[in-house]
Design a protein around this motif. Sequence first.
Motif, PDB file in Angstrom:
ATOM      1  N   GLN A 139       6.936  -9.326  10.585  1.00 40.53           N
ATOM      2  CA  GLN A 139       7.079  -9.028  10.187  1.00 40.53           C
ATOM      3  C   GLN A 139       8.640  -8.405   9.406  1.00 40.53           C
ATOM      4  OE1 GLN A 139       5.076  -5.613   8.333  1.00 40.53           O
ATOM      5  NE2 GLN A 139       4.741  -7.052   6.625  1.00 40.53           N
ATOM      6  N   ALA A 140       8.898  -7.644  10.754  1.00 42.33           N
ATOM      7  CA  ALA A 140      10.689  -7.315  10.924  1.00 42.33           C
ATOM      8  C   ALA A 140      11.491  -8.906  10.732  1.00 42.33           C
ATOM      9  CB  ALA A 140      10.993  -6.790  12.078  1.00 42.33           C
ATOM     10  N   ASP A 141      11.382  -9.362  11.498  1.00 44.08           N
ATOM     11  CA  ASP A 141      11.892 -10.426  11.975  1.00 44.08           C
ATOM     12  C   ASP A 141      11.719 -11.792  10.428  1.00 44.08           C
ATOM     13  OD1 ASP A 141      12.608 -11.056  14.710  1.00 44.08           O
ATOM     14  OD2 ASP A 141      11.825 -11.696  15.004  1.00 44.08           O
ATOM     15  N   CYS A 142      10.503 -11.612   9.234  1.00 47.09           N
ATOM     16  CA  CYS A 142      10.454 -11.911   8.260  1.00 47.09           C
ATOM     17  C   CYS A 142      11.610 -11.132   7.197  1.00 47.09           C
ATOM     18  CB  CYS A 142       9.648 -12.164   7.787  1.00 47.09           C
ATOM     19  SG  CYS A 142       9.072 -12.981   6.154  1.00 47.09           S
ATOM     20  N   PHE A 143      11.169 -10.234   7.252  1.00 50.85           N
ATOM     21  CA  PHE A 143      12.780  -9.054   6.694  1.00 50.85           C
ATOM     22  C   PHE A 143      13.679  -8.788   6.584  1.00 50.85           C
ATOM     23  CE2 PHE A 143       8.872  -5.488   5.945  1.00 50.85           C
ATOM     24  CZ  PHE A 143       8.661  -5.974   4.476  1.00 50.85           C
ATOM     25  N   ALA A 144      13.932  -9.936   8.027  1.00 51.54           N
ATOM     26  CA  ALA A 144      15.981 -10.087   8.657  1.00 51.54           C
ATOM     27  C   ALA A 144      16.267 -11.544   7.663  1.00 51.54           C
ATOM     28  CB  ALA A 144      15.674 -10.374   9.793  1.00 51.54           C
ATOM     29  N   GLY A 145      15.057 -12.170   7.595  1.00 49.89           N
ATOM     30  CA  GLY A 145      14.744 -13.085   7.194  1.00 49.89           C
ATOM     31  C   GLY A 145      15.420 -13.681   4.955  1.00 49.89           C
ATOM     32  N   VAL A 146      14.679 -12.253   4.770  1.00 54.77           N
ATOM     33  CA  VAL A 146      14.921 -11.947   3.079  1.00 54.77           C
ATOM     34  C   VAL A 146      16.108 -11.421   3.523  1.00 54.77           C
ATOM     35  CG1 VAL A 146      13.989 -10.518   1.700  1.00 54.77           C
ATOM     36  CG2 VAL A 146      12.116 -11.628   2.668  1.00 54.77           C
ATOM     37  N   TRP A 147      16.544 -10.203   4.317  1.00 54.13           N
ATOM     38  CA  TRP A 147      18.160  -9.955   4.121  1.00 54.13           C
ATOM     39  C   TRP A 147      19.510 -11.699   4.169  1.00 54.13           C
ATOM     40  CZ3 TRP A 147      21.380 -11.112   8.203  1.00 54.13           C
ATOM     41  CH2 TRP A 147      22.783 -10.393   8.087  1.00 54.13           C
ATOM     42  N   ALA A 148      18.659 -12.407   5.063  1.00 51.12           N
ATOM     43  CA  ALA A 148      19.622 -13.260   5.090  1.00 51.12           C
ATOM     44  C   ALA A 148      19.916 -14.414   3.927  1.00 51.12           C
ATOM     45  CB  ALA A 148      19.012 -14.287   6.184  1.00 51.12           C
ATOM     46  N   HIS A 149      17.993 -14.008   3.367  1.00 54.88           N
ATOM     47  CA  HIS A 149      18.084 -15.171   2.499  1.00 54.88           C
ATOM     48  C   HIS A 149      19.137 -14.709   0.923  1.00 54.88           C
ATOM     49  CE1 HIS A 149      16.392 -17.511  -1.366  1.00 54.88           C
ATOM     50  NE2 HIS A 149      16.177 -16.379  -2.410  1.00 54.88           N
ATOM     51  N   ASN A 150      19.184 -13.436   0.672  1.00 53.80           N
ATOM     52  CA  ASN A 150      20.382 -12.933  -0.405  1.00 53.80           C
ATOM     53  C   ASN A 150      21.785 -12.983   0.239  1.00 53.80           C
ATOM     54  OD1 ASN A 150      18.124 -11.117  -2.654  1.00 53.80           O
ATOM     55  ND2 ASN A 150      17.284 -11.554  -0.273  1.00 53.80           N
ATOM     56  N   ILE A 151      21.938 -12.559   1.410  1.00 51.84           N
ATOM     57  CA  ILE A 151      23.385 -12.287   1.733  1.00 51.84           C
ATOM     58  C   ILE A 151      24.250 -14.211   1.345  1.00 51.84           C
ATOM     59  CG2 ILE A 151      24.636 -12.763   3.730  1.00 51.84           C
ATOM     60  CD1 ILE A 151      23.953  -9.866   2.335  1.00 51.84           C
ATOM     61  N   GLN A 152      23.199 -15.195   1.930  1.00 50.99           N
ATOM     62  CA  GLN A 152      23.249 -16.319   1.697  1.00 50.99           C
ATOM     63  C   GLN A 152      24.123 -16.857   0.189  1.00 50.99           C
ATOM     64  OE1 GLN A 152      20.323 -20.045   1.286  1.00 50.99           O
ATOM     65  NE2 GLN A 152      21.790 -21.631   3.208  1.00 50.99           N
ATOM     66  N   ALA A 153      22.581 -16.296  -1.072  1.00 50.23           N
ATOM     67  CA  ALA A 153      23.128 -16.213  -2.266  1.00 50.23           C
ATOM     68  C   ALA A 153      24.079 -15.390  -2.908  1.00 50.23           C
ATOM     69  CB  ALA A 153      21.861 -15.671  -3.007  1.00 50.23           C
ATOM     70  N   MET A 154      25.174 -15.070  -1.786  1.00 51.82           N
ATOM     71  CA  MET A 154      26.114 -14.231  -2.266  1.00 51.82           C
ATOM     72  C   MET A 154      27.597 -15.067  -1.370  1.00 51.82           C
ATOM     73  SD  MET A 154      24.875 -10.361  -1.334  1.00 51.82           S
ATOM     74  CE  MET A 154      26.431  -9.107  -0.916  1.00 51.82           C
ATOM     75  N   GLY A 155      27.337 -15.914  -0.997  1.00 50.46           N
ATOM     76  CA  GLY A 155      28.026 -16.495   0.221  1.00 50.46           C
ATOM     77  C   GLY A 155      28.279 -15.974   0.621  1.00 50.46           C
ATOM     78  N   ARG A 156      27.774 -15.520   1.764  1.00 53.02           N
ATOM     79  CA  ARG A 156      28.340 -14.408   2.685  1.00 53.02           C
ATOM     80  C   ARG A 156      27.788 -15.688   4.189  1.00 53.02           C
ATOM     81  NH1 ARG A 156      32.975 -11.381   2.247  1.00 53.02           N
ATOM     82  NH2 ARG A 156      32.263 -10.188   0.160  1.00 53.02           N
ATOM     83  N   ILE A 157      27.287 -16.358   4.410  1.00 51.98           N
ATOM     84  CA  ILE A 157      26.463 -17.164   5.570  1.00 51.98           C
ATOM     85  C   ILE A 157      27.624 -18.781   5.177  1.00 51.98           C
ATOM     86  CG2 ILE A 157      24.731 -18.775   6.478  1.00 51.98           C
ATOM     87  CD1 ILE A 157      22.809 -16.384   5.281  1.00 51.98           C
ATOM     88  N   ASP A 158      27.497 -18.425   6.753  1.00 53.30           N
ATOM     89  CA  ASP A 158      29.155 -20.050   7.245  1.00 53.30           C
ATOM     90  C   ASP A 158      28.225 -20.894   7.631  1.00 53.30           C
ATOM     91  OD1 ASP A 158      31.409 -18.700   6.332  1.00 53.30           O
ATOM     92  OD2 ASP A 158      31.750 -17.696   8.576  1.00 53.30           O
ATOM     93  N   GLN A 159      28.608 -21.864   7.880  1.00 58.39           N
ATOM     94  CA  GLN A 159      27.636 -23.083   8.187  1.00 58.39           C
ATOM     95  C   GLN A 159      27.360 -22.654   9.817  1.00 58.39           C
ATOM     96  OE1 GLN A 159      29.473 -27.359   8.236  1.00 58.39           O
ATOM     97  NE2 GLN A 159      27.530 -28.305   8.475  1.00 58.39           N
ATOM     98  N   GLY A 160      26.045 -22.932   9.999  1.00 57.96           N
ATOM     99  CA  GLY A 160      25.454 -23.001  11.571  1.00 57.96           C
ATOM    100  C   GLY A 160      25.641 -21.293  11.608  1.00 57.96           C
ATOM    101  N   ASP A 161      25.140 -20.366  11.020  1.00 55.10           N
ATOM    102  CA  ASP A 161      24.909 -19.042  10.931  1.00 55.10           C
ATOM    103  C   ASP A 161      23.541 -18.906  11.313  1.00 55.10           C
ATOM    104  OD1 ASP A 161      27.113 -17.754  11.116  1.00 55.10           O
ATOM    105  OD2 ASP A 161      27.338 -17.275   8.715  1.00 55.10           O
ATOM    106  N   ILE A 162      22.529 -19.976  10.546  1.00 53.37           N
ATOM    107  CA  ILE A 162      21.124 -19.734  10.791  1.00 53.37           C
ATOM    108  C   ILE A 162      20.952 -20.385  11.682  1.00 53.37           C
ATOM    109  CG2 ILE A 162      19.270 -20.455   9.558  1.00 53.37           C
ATOM    110  CD1 ILE A 162      20.174 -18.325   7.866  1.00 53.37           C
TER     111      ILE A 162
END
Length: 296
Positions: free
Chosen positions: A213-236
Amino acid sequence: MQWEDYRQSENVEDRRGSGGGDFAGLPGGRGGLGIGTMVVLGLVGWALGIDPRLLIGGAELIGGIGGRQAPTQETRRQAGPPQDEMGRFVSAVLAQNEDVWSKLLPQQANRRYEPPRLVIFDRVSSSACGTAQSAMGPFYCPPDKRVYLDLSFFQEMQRRLGGGGDFAYAYVIGHEVGHHIQNLLGILPRANQLRERSSQREANAISVRIELQADCFAGVWAHNIQAMGRIDQGDIEEAMRTAAAIGDDKLQQASRGQVVPDSFTHGSSAQRQRWFNTGFRTGSMQACDTFKPPQV
């Protein structure tokens, strides 16, 4: 991952005895710490688990067991966010978590977000859960609502397990903040109470659900960071490689030569990848119900 221009969190306690290291190549505190073996144990402790009740609670795993007093260290607390590059990275990632969860938690869980503090330390420090040591790996302490992190963990994470890169390190921080979310929602204390009256096999299974579940919550955070344009190609992909590298099955095969699923405490590589990706794909905390069978 784009973090350099992001604000710095004020919730970082820098207890390191000297400034942090060089982010180029590999971040990590001071060179030549002489704690390689302890940090390897921390990798196994964080990703594989020795006793999940001790890990989640943040009690001592090395030195404090058996009545032996763990070494202590006088720590200095710097005022304000860290100024070295790796310290600023950690502070920015924590700020991103603060900004995401302060909006998301009220929206999706009807709960106000109370940010944790993140303690950066060298080798050993103190916590409300006992002595914090490098050998424990990163951990969240529920009583004082702090995340404890020796930055040398990231260095060994890349060197020993091949799970490195700035977004991989951010994933680790997001995972620990995920435990804080569980604590705020009452999930963590209820699960710990249930484990205390369970068999070892059942306690391990509960621990796996908590970690996934903590891994999943980290994924939820990453989803929102991507929406902010903060994730580069290859990060996921970087996060997925890290999740695969720290799966119980891979670590057990490497350390024991065999895989014992009943002893898993954090989940297999496939499980960790799947649950992080579930949070990342949906952006929904409700999708992170690892306690609902048969998803785990």
